[in-house]
Design an enzyme around this catalytic site. Structure first.
Site, PDB file in Angstrom:
ATOM      1  N   SER B  15     -12.862 -14.559  37.374  1.00  0.00           N
ATOM      2  CA  SER B  15     -13.053 -13.400  37.508  1.00  0.00           C
ATOM      3  C   SER B  15     -12.297 -12.172  35.847  1.00  0.00           C
ATOM      4  O   SER B  15     -12.710 -11.977  35.443  1.00  0.00           O
ATOM      5  CB  SER B  15     -11.490 -12.315  38.819  1.00  0.00           C
ATOM      6  OG  SER B  15     -12.534 -12.856  40.002  1.00  0.00           O
ATOM      7  N   ARG B  38      -6.831  -6.479  33.747  1.00  0.00           N
ATOM      8  CA  ARG B  38      -6.172  -6.990  35.056  1.00  0.00           C
ATOM      9  C   ARG B  38      -6.772  -5.262  35.388  1.00  0.00           C
ATOM     10  O   ARG B  38      -6.524  -4.930  36.776  1.00  0.00           O
ATOM     11  CB  ARG B  38      -4.598  -7.383  34.568  1.00  0.00           C
ATOM     12  CG  ARG B  38      -4.050  -7.826  36.098  1.00  0.00           C
ATOM     13  CD  ARG B  38      -2.708  -8.240  35.905  1.00  0.00           C
ATOM     14  NE  ARG B  38      -2.449  -8.894  35.462  1.00  0.00           N
ATOM     15  CZ  ARG B  38      -2.741 -10.427  36.646  1.00  0.00           C
ATOM     16  NH1 ARG B  38      -2.443 -10.124  38.129  1.00  0.00           N
ATOM     17  NH2 ARG B  38      -2.503 -11.775  35.961  1.00  0.00           N
ATOM     18  N   HIS B  41      -9.794  -5.477  36.886  1.00  0.00           N
ATOM     19  CA  HIS B  41      -9.861  -6.593  37.897  1.00  0.00           C
ATOM     20  C   HIS B  41      -9.336  -5.982  39.119  1.00  0.00           C
ATOM     21  O   HIS B  41     -10.323  -6.004  40.154  1.00  0.00           O
ATOM     22  CB  HIS B  41      -8.977  -8.041  37.678  1.00  0.00           C
ATOM     23  CG  HIS B  41      -8.822  -8.252  38.454  1.00  0.00           C
ATOM     24  ND1 HIS B  41      -8.070  -8.573  39.429  1.00  0.00           N
ATOM     25  CD2 HIS B  41     -10.378  -9.265  39.031  1.00  0.00           C
ATOM     26  CE1 HIS B  41      -7.766  -9.805  40.778  1.00  0.00           C
ATOM     27  NE2 HIS B  41      -9.366 -10.321  40.075  1.00  0.00           N
TER      28      HIS B  41
END
Lengths: 208, 208
Positions: B15, B38, B41
């Site tokens: 990812s 992040r 994500h």
């Protein structure tokens, strides 16, 4: 004092009015209209409604299940936290098994993530449940595997896994063959616990 | 058996590699690179990074505060649930005061939402805290009002309110005048508890 709206209900009313003025809801059936609006509200994007896919009658199936006391099974603690308990029509149980102490061992045993392994603990609650995925593609994939292997069917699957690996694929797998189970998904990479909780909150009560 | 990646760390690695291959990170300073990745994500969208705004050194300020034991104050239970306790460098307290029994009365007294009123209970913990907004624009607005009236300053404000009424405006107000407090926001309607928790998790540990 800064200048902003300080009344919670006024903020909700204005937000939903903006969404309805901007969104294309022509494709959304009546029993999912409030769900679509609330999912857009949860993420701040009206175009997420364009990615919604669903089986016919999914909204009614979910609403009736909750009215009849169906438990709500969530893949992530954040989804469970996002469910507004005061909206639930039958004081429905809201369960997330991810933090159960048996889950790490179960994950090793089945060779999958902890999110997927946690579903093994759902089996007693699965028949007729409302199941919500707001995080883990592996969990949604594993539910399909469990059902293919004979596990009981829930009343509704709300599929909102998010991310770059498996999210799109897990939702496509559900929409292509939902094993006869009513479902709602948002296709693509977008999703998340806020959308999943919003979908439950919309089915739980007509109130906006 | 369906065909998908079942190893949690492999999913994370893949990812983050996809995000770094697709995102424009040229504008992001080194101390916020992992935070930016992040946050993308958490929502499944790399272009959210284009909406990030921040003060110089905000990442370092947040990281140092957490290392030194700063408490983490969250506007919503979902943000608090999203903080991965194992990543915290000093067993930092994670607090959300929204469900405190005094909050409904406080909200009536100050004429604001419950989310905003809950911040009145933050006062003892504010000095040097890491403060995260993943839901309520009124809460972020109210923090600015409290600071203008002399409340202690936190070490970092993570501003990720989401939605159609006040979210964009509250984040713009912070970025235009952060009262000397380090900050990170995502401008516009997008935001949410998952992004806010992701930002904390990124500052808490270098591990991916």
């Amino acid at each position: 004092m800064l200048d902003y709206i300080r009344d919670g209900q006024a903020i909700y009313d204005r937000s939903f009015a903006i969404i309805r003025s901007e969104a294309d809801l022509s494709r959304i059936p009546a029993d999912l209209e409030k769900l679509a609006v609330r999912v857009a509200h949860a993420c701040g994007m009206v175009d997420v409604i364009d990615d919604l896919a669903f089986s016919e009658g999914a909204g009614t199936a979910g609403r009736n299940a909750l009215l009849n006391g169906a438990p709500i099974l969530c893949d992530a603690r954040m989804v469970a936290e996002g469910v507004t308990r005061a909206r639930l029509p039958a004081n429905n149980d809201v369960t997330c098994t991810l933090n159960d102490p048996s889950v790490p061992t179960l994950a090793r045993d089945i060779g999958n993530t902890r999110s997927a392994a946690a579903l093994e603990l759902w089996r007693p609650y699965l028949p007729g449940a409302v199941v919500a995925f707001g995080n883990a593609p592996t969990a949604l994939f594993h539910l399909l595997e469990m059902i293919d292997a004979g596990a009981p069917k829930p009343a509704l699957i709300l599929g909102f896994p998010v991310g770059f690996v498996g999210a799109m694929e897990s939702k496509a797998a559900l929409a292509e063959n939902s094993r006869g189970i009513p479902y709602v998904v948002v296709h693509g990479r977008r999703g998340g616990s806020a959308m999943a909780a919003a979908a439950i909150n919309a089915l739980a009560s007509e109130k906006e």
